[in-house]
Design a protein around this motif. Sequence first.
Motif, PDB file in Angstrom:
ATOM      1  N   SER A  48      45.437  43.472  45.438  1.00 10.61           N
ATOM      2  CA  SER A  48      44.704  44.080  44.321  1.00 10.61           C
ATOM      3  C   SER A  48      43.206  44.132  44.618  1.00 10.61           C
ATOM      4  O   SER A  48      42.519  45.090  44.253  1.00 10.61           O
ATOM      5  CB  SER A  48      44.956  43.289  43.035  1.00 10.61           C
ATOM      6  OG  SER A  48      46.323  43.300  42.695  1.00 10.61           O
ATOM      7  N   LEU A  49      42.698  43.107  45.285  1.00 11.90           N
ATOM      8  CA  LEU A  49      41.288  43.076  45.647  1.00 11.90           C
ATOM      9  C   LEU A  49      40.933  44.240  46.571  1.00 11.90           C
ATOM     10  O   LEU A  49      39.888  44.888  46.404  1.00 11.90           O
ATOM     11  CB  LEU A  49      40.955  41.741  46.311  1.00 11.90           C
ATOM     12  CG  LEU A  49      39.504  41.559  46.803  1.00 11.90           C
ATOM     13  CD1 LEU A  49      38.535  41.582  45.630  1.00 11.90           C
ATOM     14  CD2 LEU A  49      39.374  40.256  47.583  1.00 11.90           C
ATOM     15  N   LEU A  50      41.799  44.542  47.518  1.00 16.05           N
ATOM     16  CA  LEU A  50      41.549  45.651  48.440  1.00 16.05           C
ATOM     17  C   LEU A  50      41.585  46.991  47.702  1.00 16.05           C
ATOM     18  O   LEU A  50      40.768  47.880  47.979  1.00 16.05           O
ATOM     19  CB  LEU A  50      42.576  45.635  49.567  1.00 16.05           C
ATOM     20  CG  LEU A  50      42.522  44.433  50.524  1.00 16.05           C
ATOM     21  CD1 LEU A  50      43.625  44.523  51.561  1.00 16.05           C
ATOM     22  CD2 LEU A  50      41.159  44.347  51.192  1.00 16.05           C
ATOM     23  N   ILE A  51      42.513  47.140  46.775  1.00 19.21           N
ATOM     24  CA  ILE A  51      42.576  48.383  45.993  1.00 19.21           C
ATOM     25  C   ILE A  51      41.298  48.560  45.182  1.00 19.21           C
ATOM     26  O   ILE A  51      40.712  49.655  45.138  1.00 19.21           O
ATOM     27  CB  ILE A  51      43.810  48.377  45.075  1.00 19.21           C
ATOM     28  CG1 ILE A  51      45.084  48.514  45.904  1.00 19.21           C
ATOM     29  CG2 ILE A  51      43.734  49.503  44.044  1.00 19.21           C
ATOM     30  CD1 ILE A  51      46.346  48.496  45.087  1.00 19.21           C
ATOM     31  N   LEU A  52      40.848  47.490  44.538  1.00 20.88           N
ATOM     32  CA  LEU A  52      39.631  47.573  43.723  1.00 20.88           C
ATOM     33  C   LEU A  52      38.414  47.831  44.590  1.00 20.88           C
ATOM     34  O   LEU A  52      37.530  48.626  44.217  1.00 20.88           O
ATOM     35  CB  LEU A  52      39.465  46.275  42.927  1.00 20.88           C
ATOM     36  CG  LEU A  52      38.372  46.259  41.864  1.00 20.88           C
ATOM     37  CD1 LEU A  52      38.589  47.368  40.851  1.00 20.88           C
ATOM     38  CD2 LEU A  52      38.333  44.903  41.161  1.00 20.88           C
ATOM     39  N   ARG A  53      38.347  47.215  45.746  1.00 19.86           N
ATOM     40  CA  ARG A  53      37.224  47.447  46.664  1.00 19.86           C
ATOM     41  C   ARG A  53      37.187  48.906  47.097  1.00 19.86           C
ATOM     42  O   ARG A  53      36.116  49.540  47.121  1.00 19.86           O
ATOM     43  CB  ARG A  53      37.366  46.544  47.884  1.00 19.86           C
ATOM     44  CG  ARG A  53      36.469  46.924  49.064  1.00 19.86           C
ATOM     45  CD  ARG A  53      36.792  46.074  50.269  1.00 19.86           C
ATOM     46  NE  ARG A  53      36.091  46.545  51.461  1.00 19.86           N
ATOM     47  CZ  ARG A  53      36.583  47.419  52.331  1.00 19.86           C
ATOM     48  NH1 ARG A  53      37.793  47.944  52.138  1.00 19.86           N
ATOM     49  NH2 ARG A  53      35.886  47.775  53.386  1.00 19.86           N
ATOM     50  N   ASN A  54      38.332  49.472  47.445  1.00 20.58           N
ATOM     51  CA  ASN A  54      38.384  50.873  47.867  1.00 20.58           C
ATOM     52  C   ASN A  54      37.958  51.812  46.739  1.00 20.58           C
ATOM     53  O   ASN A  54      37.317  52.836  46.984  1.00 20.58           O
ATOM     54  CB  ASN A  54      39.792  51.219  48.331  1.00 20.58           C
ATOM     55  CG  ASN A  54      40.166  50.507  49.624  1.00 20.58           C
ATOM     56  OD1 ASN A  54      39.304  49.987  50.332  1.00 20.58           O
ATOM     57  ND2 ASN A  54      41.447  50.460  49.922  1.00 20.58           N
TER      58      ASN A  54
END
Length: 287
Positions: free
Chosen positions: A152-158
Amino acid sequence: MKISSGEKVFQVFLIGFITLLCICMIYPFIHVLSISFSTSTEALRQGMHWYPREISLYAWDRVLADKNIWLALWNTVFRTVVGTFLTILFMSMAAYPLSKKYLPHRNFYMMFIVITMFFSGGLIPTYLLVKSLGFIDSRWSLIIPALISTYSLLILRNFFMSLPEELEDSAKIDGASELRILFTIVIPLSKPVLATLALWSAVGHWNAWFDALMYLQDQKLFVLQTFLRRLVITTEGDPLLPISTEFDTQETVKAAAIMFTALPILIVYPFIQKYFVKGTLVGSVKG
């Protein structure tokens, strides 16, 4: 545009397959719901239960009258609401700096974050860590260890990386700090992806039971899933199930308890569902 015969056949096959798949997913829910409103005799009937032929509210009366299940509901709601809020808050504060190219050693940090998707400390080290932090028999043992999801962190960062940089630059010219930019510009523009991640987090907290089984001994802190597991698997001596009843009556009570556990999150889902697909897609378009 004219559709070829092969495409028509494929569409018919696809619609039929999806319909069959939906029936396979929905029927267990309908089956349990039907049994929860059925009499003990009807619950023993073989075959498919699409609706209760003999209606009885006995099982629901026992479930709704039980104080322990309401206490478990409160513990689950507390865990879900507080855990989801803190997860979104901390992931936003972590994803925002990681989305900036000028962050020193950004790739180094990202490497260590991504590694956690493939390797973990394991069950015993995690338990020892939670114990050393003093979270045993505490609601925080269900929230803190699950605070950040790497995926989820990677999705939000992107998603943050896809936002126009001009908005932040104009805010900096006006003297806004990084925290103010995050909470007044970035987060309001990120409602679709935040709603999607909040839904994932909420469903995860609502359905979780293993961490409560490991970290909690006080029955007053049990969540719904732990209560339901005890009811379904270890029914002997359970106050919710009358000892004098037969197996059939116990099954109707179990079905009612399962429905009681599932309904709240099912009621919340339609209000967030419209953000689900959009938030997932826009959060994965830029790496």
